[in-house]
Design a protein around this motif. Sequence first.
Motif, mmCIF file in Angstrom:
data_model
loop_
_atom_site.group_PDB
_atom_site.id
_atom_site.type_symbol
_atom_site.label_atom_id
_atom_site.label_comp_id
_atom_site.label_asym_id
_atom_site.label_seq_id
_atom_site.Cartn_x
_atom_site.Cartn_y
_atom_site.Cartn_z
ATOM 1 N N ARG A 277 55.571 66.738 67.759
ATOM 2 C CA ARG A 277 54.789 65.175 68.168
ATOM 3 C C ARG A 277 54.023 65.071 66.807
ATOM 4 N NH1 ARG A 277 55.677 63.974 73.036
ATOM 5 N NH2 ARG A 277 56.090 65.664 74.702
ATOM 6 N N GLY A 278 53.548 65.731 66.117
ATOM 7 C CA GLY A 278 52.344 65.294 65.250
ATOM 8 C C GLY A 278 53.262 65.115 63.823
ATOM 9 N N VAL A 279 54.587 65.627 63.647
ATOM 10 C CA VAL A 279 55.270 65.329 62.094
ATOM 11 C C VAL A 279 55.320 64.002 61.872
ATOM 12 C CG1 VAL A 279 57.375 65.632 63.039
ATOM 13 C CG2 VAL A 279 56.790 66.396 60.823
ATOM 14 N N THR A 280 55.669 63.059 63.111
ATOM 15 C CA THR A 280 55.886 61.874 62.589
ATOM 16 C C THR A 280 54.672 60.947 62.011
ATOM 17 O OG1 THR A 280 55.418 61.122 64.944
ATOM 18 C CG2 THR A 280 57.708 61.688 64.664
ATOM 19 N N ALA A 281 53.573 61.378 61.941
ATOM 20 C CA ALA A 281 52.427 60.838 61.538
ATOM 21 C C ALA A 281 52.853 60.733 59.954
ATOM 22 C CB ALA A 281 51.149 61.784 61.645
ATOM 23 N N ILE A 282 53.966 61.386 59.295
ATOM 24 C CA ILE A 282 53.917 61.448 57.844
ATOM 25 C C ILE A 282 54.720 59.896 57.580
ATOM 26 C CG2 ILE A 282 55.924 62.047 56.095
ATOM 27 C CD1 ILE A 282 55.991 64.777 57.368
ATOM 28 N N GLU A 283 55.127 59.171 58.708
ATOM 29 C CA GLU A 283 55.857 57.880 58.395
ATOM 30 C C GLU A 283 54.618 56.928 58.344
ATOM 31 O OE1 GLU A 283 58.841 57.225 57.858
ATOM 32 O OE2 GLU A 283 59.636 59.264 58.431
ATOM 33 N N LYS A 284 53.415 57.161 58.971
ATOM 34 C CA LYS A 284 52.150 56.242 58.737
ATOM 35 C C LYS A 284 51.291 56.552 57.677
ATOM 36 C CE LYS A 284 52.123 56.077 63.928
ATOM 37 N NZ LYS A 284 51.603 56.757 64.946
ATOM 38 N N LEU A 285 51.568 57.536 56.787
ATOM 39 C CA LEU A 285 50.748 57.657 55.619
ATOM 40 C C LEU A 285 50.893 56.589 54.865
ATOM 41 C CD1 LEU A 285 51.560 61.487 54.856
ATOM 42 C CD2 LEU A 285 49.544 60.458 56.102
ATOM 43 N N LYS A 286 49.701 56.263 54.047
ATOM 44 C CA LYS A 286 49.827 55.162 53.326
ATOM 45 C C LYS A 286 48.777 55.627 51.912
ATOM 46 C CE LYS A 286 45.630 53.182 55.763
ATOM 47 N NZ LYS A 286 45.399 54.486 56.691
ATOM 48 N N ASP A 287 48.745 54.541 50.738
ATOM 49 C CA ASP A 287 48.025 55.057 49.961
ATOM 50 C C ASP A 287 46.757 55.480 50.143
ATOM 51 O OD1 ASP A 287 50.178 54.488 48.181
ATOM 52 O OD2 ASP A 287 49.728 52.425 47.834
ATOM 53 N N GLY A 288 45.978 56.353 49.509
ATOM 54 C CA GLY A 288 44.809 56.740 49.728
ATOM 55 C C GLY A 288 44.429 57.597 50.727
ATOM 56 N N ASP A 289 45.330 58.049 51.622
ATOM 57 C CA ASP A 289 45.178 59.046 52.830
ATOM 58 C C ASP A 289 45.226 60.400 52.160
ATOM 59 O OD1 ASP A 289 44.947 57.175 54.689
ATOM 60 O OD2 ASP A 289 47.221 57.340 55.525
ATOM 61 N N THR A 290 44.432 61.153 52.917
ATOM 62 C CA THR A 290 44.065 62.519 52.751
ATOM 63 C C THR A 290 44.740 63.524 53.588
ATOM 64 O OG1 THR A 290 42.023 62.055 51.484
ATOM 65 C CG2 THR A 290 42.517 64.379 52.023
ATOM 66 N N VAL A 291 45.533 64.413 53.312
ATOM 67 C CA VAL A 291 46.404 65.416 53.953
ATOM 68 C C VAL A 291 45.589 66.690 53.523
ATOM 69 C CG1 VAL A 291 48.517 66.230 54.640
ATOM 70 C CG2 VAL A 291 48.555 63.974 54.248
ATOM 71 N N LEU A 292 45.456 67.211 54.983
ATOM 72 C CA LEU A 292 44.849 68.759 54.780
ATOM 73 C C LEU A 292 46.125 69.923 54.799
ATOM 74 C CD1 LEU A 292 42.717 71.094 54.716
ATOM 75 C CD2 LEU A 292 42.349 70.783 57.076
#
Length: 399
Positions: A277-292
């Motif tokens: 369920r969480g993997v689709t958040a990749i589609e919402k990433l935008k410039d400046g977002d931080t991924v851990l």
Amino acid sequence: MGMNDTPSGERVHIGFFGCRNAGKSSVVNAVTGQDLSIVSATKGTTTDPVYKAMELLPLGPVEIIDTPGFDDVGALGEERVRRTKKVLNKTDIAVVVIDAAVGKSQADEDVLRLIREKNLPCLVVYNKADLVPQHAAPAGSEIYVSALQDDGIRELKERLARLKPEEAAAPIVSDLIQGGDFVILVVPIDTAAPKGRLILPQQQTIREIIDNDCAAIVVKEYELRHTLDVLGQKPALVITDSQVFAKVSADTPPDIRLTSFSILMARHKGLLENAVRGVTAIEKLKDGDTVLIAEGCTHHRQCDDIGTVKIPRWLRNYTQKDIQIETSSGRDFPDDLSEYAMVIHCGGCMLNGREVQYRMKCAADQGVPITNYGIAIAYMQGILKRSLSVFPHLQEIIV
């Protein structure tokens, strides 16, 4: 680590908690029969959690954790207490050691409250019982012992064995195969693994295949197509390292089930559905977002390390966004995830199920999507639905 060794993530974790000078380390040493922890009359001798993997009869393979005093003071003491609280997140059985001559303190009440909140099996151990021969009869979850005189220690170990949690973890692969099947494992030589060894999820999967009277055929990624051609029989399953997902998918006929070690480990640790369920958040990433990007183990970083190099590169190429990357490894998973757009976690083979569940709950409570390496890689390479063919009920989650 050999294939017959029980990895830390599969051991029962027993945490010993309590105030300074209650005799936690003495009890730990008496239970283990070893000088695991330094014992001293000086308060605060144990300054960091001490871990020891061992066989403890009648429990079996365990990880013993001795912790600093829960009543430590000062700025340094507060940090020690914080680390002790983090140990609770991986504890399967909690032991609270209380000085029988002093009685239960407010700090003991505080740690017991946290244990109840986490719904942990718990045993309260009144140590130094030799100093208070006329003590009250213990309640059902209490026991009096004397670590100094080795009195009550055998009963303590038997009581711990009765608190052992029921097996709740999903299998890795055994329910996906049946006796007589053969499974092809695609295992690129991982430069991060010690020379001459397979990485832990590969070892565990091979062992489970063999234990279920099936055959494991292990090949490198460039040998898969030839192996399929010469076998003359369809394998029940192909399992690949996530780093070569794209090539293995291209070389595996569509009528053969395909998945990855990382996906299987996500299910084994209870993370799989949340990770899908969480993997689709990749589609919402935008410039400046931080991924851990979080790993449960620590290892020497190679020049093309999967967590710090490959996944960040694939993320930026897939999203075409200027994404910031932060990493954590080992036990240093942050409590505050609010600054992250999402978390991409490793397979968690070195973490026990309770710790993986804790990390997943941290993300859920803070509204931060969490996924894992294999699922993220398969998603970005357009093969996640195929990789979930062994779990068809999860394929519908991916649009």
